[in-house]
Motif scaffolding. Structure first.
Motif, mmCIF file in Angstrom:
data_model
loop_
_atom_site.group_PDB
_atom_site.id
_atom_site.type_symbol
_atom_site.label_atom_id
_atom_site.label_comp_id
_atom_site.label_asym_id
_atom_site.label_seq_id
_atom_site.Cartn_x
_atom_site.Cartn_y
_atom_site.Cartn_z
ATOM 1 N N SER A 161 0.835 -1.195 0.000
ATOM 2 C CA SER A 161 0.000 0.000 0.000
ATOM 3 C C SER A 161 0.873 1.250 0.000
ATOM 4 C CB SER A 161 -0.935 0.022 1.211
ATOM 5 O OG SER A 161 -0.263 0.511 2.351
ATOM 6 N N ALA A 167 -1.212 -4.315 0.624
ATOM 7 C CA ALA A 167 -2.375 -3.630 0.050
ATOM 8 C C ALA A 167 -3.648 -4.453 0.192
ATOM 9 C CB ALA A 167 -2.120 -3.316 -1.421
ATOM 10 N N HIS A 179 -6.875 -2.303 -0.645
ATOM 11 C CA HIS A 179 -6.789 -0.899 -0.208
ATOM 12 C C HIS A 179 -5.421 -0.371 -0.639
ATOM 13 C CE1 HIS A 179 -4.296 -2.262 3.257
ATOM 14 N NE2 HIS A 179 -5.126 -3.291 3.264
ATOM 15 N N LEU A 180 -5.404 0.453 -1.651
ATOM 16 C CA LEU A 180 -4.137 1.006 -2.131
ATOM 17 C C LEU A 180 -3.527 1.958 -1.108
ATOM 18 C CD1 LEU A 180 -4.853 1.683 -5.908
ATOM 19 C CD2 LEU A 180 -3.751 -0.304 -4.842
ATOM 20 N N SER A 183 -5.483 0.480 5.461
ATOM 21 C CA SER A 183 -6.445 -0.626 5.544
ATOM 22 C C SER A 183 -7.836 -0.122 5.885
ATOM 23 C CB SER A 183 -5.977 -1.644 6.594
ATOM 24 O OG SER A 183 -5.837 -1.036 7.870
#
Length: 557
Positions: A161, A167, A179-180, A183
């Motif tokens: 991420s 990520a 989730h780039l 979290s």
């Protein structure tokens, strides 16, 4: 260069001019750190309303609000739990309406942040997704995948991420969500029609409340290709270098199908709603976001990432104006925002030994923010010169709260006081962005330097006292009054969106002329230089016998 539509702004034309945004001076407010009206240590909507007269006197055309929506603040408000409401800690929708009316009555426009790539994990949709079964319609609004390994115990890919760590996060039934960023910020599935329609509803909701434009957070994400097999981290790095729209996560060509729908909605209003993309993409790809058939503008971060050097500034301006002329968009210019070290500090630090890199201040912060390495006076002097240079350019100028006070980065914040997820997820790699988000000093002596009647949510340093707005208000030559003078003159002098470079023999000096005879001269060198003929309208420092001192800018008419 080809001239673009002329938009000379004043209080009478701003309200109805469809091109008001093309050369606007826009001021970014980070609401939680602007002004606290209810003494809870957190800036709020009523706090902004209370300072509208200050914003008007500064000479702005528009105010841009960073997120003020309900949020658990996992990422400073960029984790949105409800896109069509106000965080109750910041106020109510009625407070927003009152603020918007006050801003409009003061002759300014209002722009709000939209965060479309991801929501908060507390968003009703994501909570519904967690409670739903695999393959459900609720989960289809986000990006859920089965894991790898014999029992799905491994994430679907090895991607990291932006804020550090993986990520992917696993949920109790064994699936993983993408989730780039943090979290707490699950990515939406933009292939889902329900997601697209809901954001159209959100854009219409705020447009109907009088919002004039939108800043689109991470506009180059949204559209993704997650067809199996997923590429590994090494393959992603290879794809990032291609700049051809094929990256599975970033800057895909398909994202512009989304923005075409948004543009159709914007154009239903009179004047049309505006938008500006935060798109960290290669320059060759930026024009698509800035197209008048798409969002209309895209942030140009090139000056923000450059050292204070004549050659770099000239090259960046030339390239970006040519790009704007080719697309019909207007250029955007910015030196500071809520994500970067303030430019007064960057310009006061030594250049990096690696000639391929520019000074972003992050390593200095990570190493403890040694004051002996920072020349505060030089940094502010250069920042004033750079801002005056920028305000003379064709296009829109984006200013970040506090830069008009000459604020430096707050380098020394105790670990226990930090809030940025980048600090907690990248321990030993970066300290995060809290230093540019510290609440503003309005007065020199009051509680929280006038920010509010309670301790500020981020601690303010003692040196804020000398930078307070009250201390600079009547002080001749203060940074606050330089901004006021320059912005007032900018509005009076505004002309066509073009410039001509004026040749001179000094490589450390840049001189450009706008079509109406407005000349801007910046001395990036260390010795004073003679100014050309003309009446000096404003200068970043006092002149010396009609000579422009080192690290300074002057406007001539």
């Amino acid at each position: 260069m080809t001239a673009s539509p002329l938009s000379v702004l004043n209080a009478d034309t701003l309200a109805s001019d469809p091109n008001w945004w093309r050369q606007a001076a826009v001021y970014q407010i980070y609401p939680r750190s602007f002004h606290d009206a209810n003494a809870d240590g957190l800036g709020d909507i009523k706090g902004i309303t209370a300072k509208v007269e200050y914003l008007k006197e500064l000479g702005l055309d528009a105010v841009w609000l960073s997120p003020f929506y309900p949020s658990e603040l996992a990422d400073g408000g960029y984790d949105v739990a409800d896109y069509r409401n106000v965080d109750p800690r910041l106020g109510t929708l009625a407070d927003f309406d009152e603020m918007a009316a006050a801003i409009h009555d003061a002759g300014m426009k209002i722009i709000v942040d939209i965060v479309p790539n991801h929501s908060s994990d507390q968003h009703a949709w994501f909570q519904e997704a967690l409670a739903a079964e695999k393959g459900s319609a609720a989960r289809a609004r986000y990006i859920f995948r089965d894991g790898q390994g014999a029992n799905g115990e491994l994430p679907p890919s090895d991607w990291g991420s932006i804020f550090g760590g993986p990520a992917w996060t696993q949920v109790p039934d064994g699936q993983w969500y993408l989730h780039l960023f943090a979290s707490e910020q699950p990515d939406f599935n933009w292939d889902n029609r329900e997601v697209r329609d809901d954001f159209l509803k959100t854009l219409r909701f705020w447009s109907d409340r009088g919002v004039d434009g939108f800043r689109i957070d991470v506009a180059h994400a949204l559209s993704k290709d997650l067809s199996e097999p997923l590429p590994n981290k090494a393959e992603l790095r290879r794809l990032e270098k291609l700049h051809n729209g094929s990256n599975p996560l970033w800057d895909r060509d398909q994202v512009h199908e989304i923005y075409a729908e948004w543009r159709a909605l914007f154009n239903e209003y009179n004047p049309p709603r505006t938008a500006v993309a935060e798109a960290w993409v290669d320059q060759s790809r930026r024009a698509r976001y800035a197209s008048l058939d798409s969002l209309g503008q895209a942030f140009n971060f090139d000056l923000l990432m450059a050292d204070f050097e004549a050659e770099s500034f000239a090259s960046i301006v030339t390239k970006n104006l040519a790009e704007s002329a080719a697309t019909g968009a207007s250029s955007t210019w910015v030196f500071s925002n809520h994500d970067v070290v303030r430019h007064a500090t960057r310009y006061g630090l030594p250049k990096l030994a690696d000639a391929e890199k520019t000074q972003d201040g992050k390593t200095w912060l990570l190493n403890g923010g040694d004051e002996s390495e920072l020349d505060r006076e030089l940094g502010l002097r250069r920042a004033r010169a750079a801002t005056l240079f920028m305000l003379g350019l064709p296009g829109s100028a984006y200013l970040y709260q506090g830069e008009e006070l000459g604020l430096h980065e707050v380098a020394h914040i105790a670990d226990a006081d930090r809030q940025d997820p980048a600090f907690f997820r990248n321990t030993g790699i970066e300290v995060g962005r809290d230093g540019c988000r510290v609440p503003l000093p309005w007065t020199s002596t009051d509680t929280s330097f006038g920010f509010g009647d309670a301790p500020a949510h981020l601690p303010q340093p003692a040196w804020f006292a000398e930078h307070a707005a009250s201390a600079q208000d009547t002080q001749e030559g203060s940074t606050l009054n330089l901004y006021r003078d320059a912005l007032a003159l900018r509005r009076q002098l505004q002309t066509g969106e073009e410039l001509d470079w004026v040749a001179n023999a000094n490589a450390d000096v840049l001189h450009f002329a706008r079509p109406n005879g407005w000349n801007v001269v910046t001395n990036f060198g260390e010795t004073a230089v003679a100014l050309p003929s003309g009446t000096v309208a404003v200068s970043s420092v006092p002149l010396e016998d009609r000579k422009l001192p080192a690290n300074a800018t002057a406007w001539l008419v």
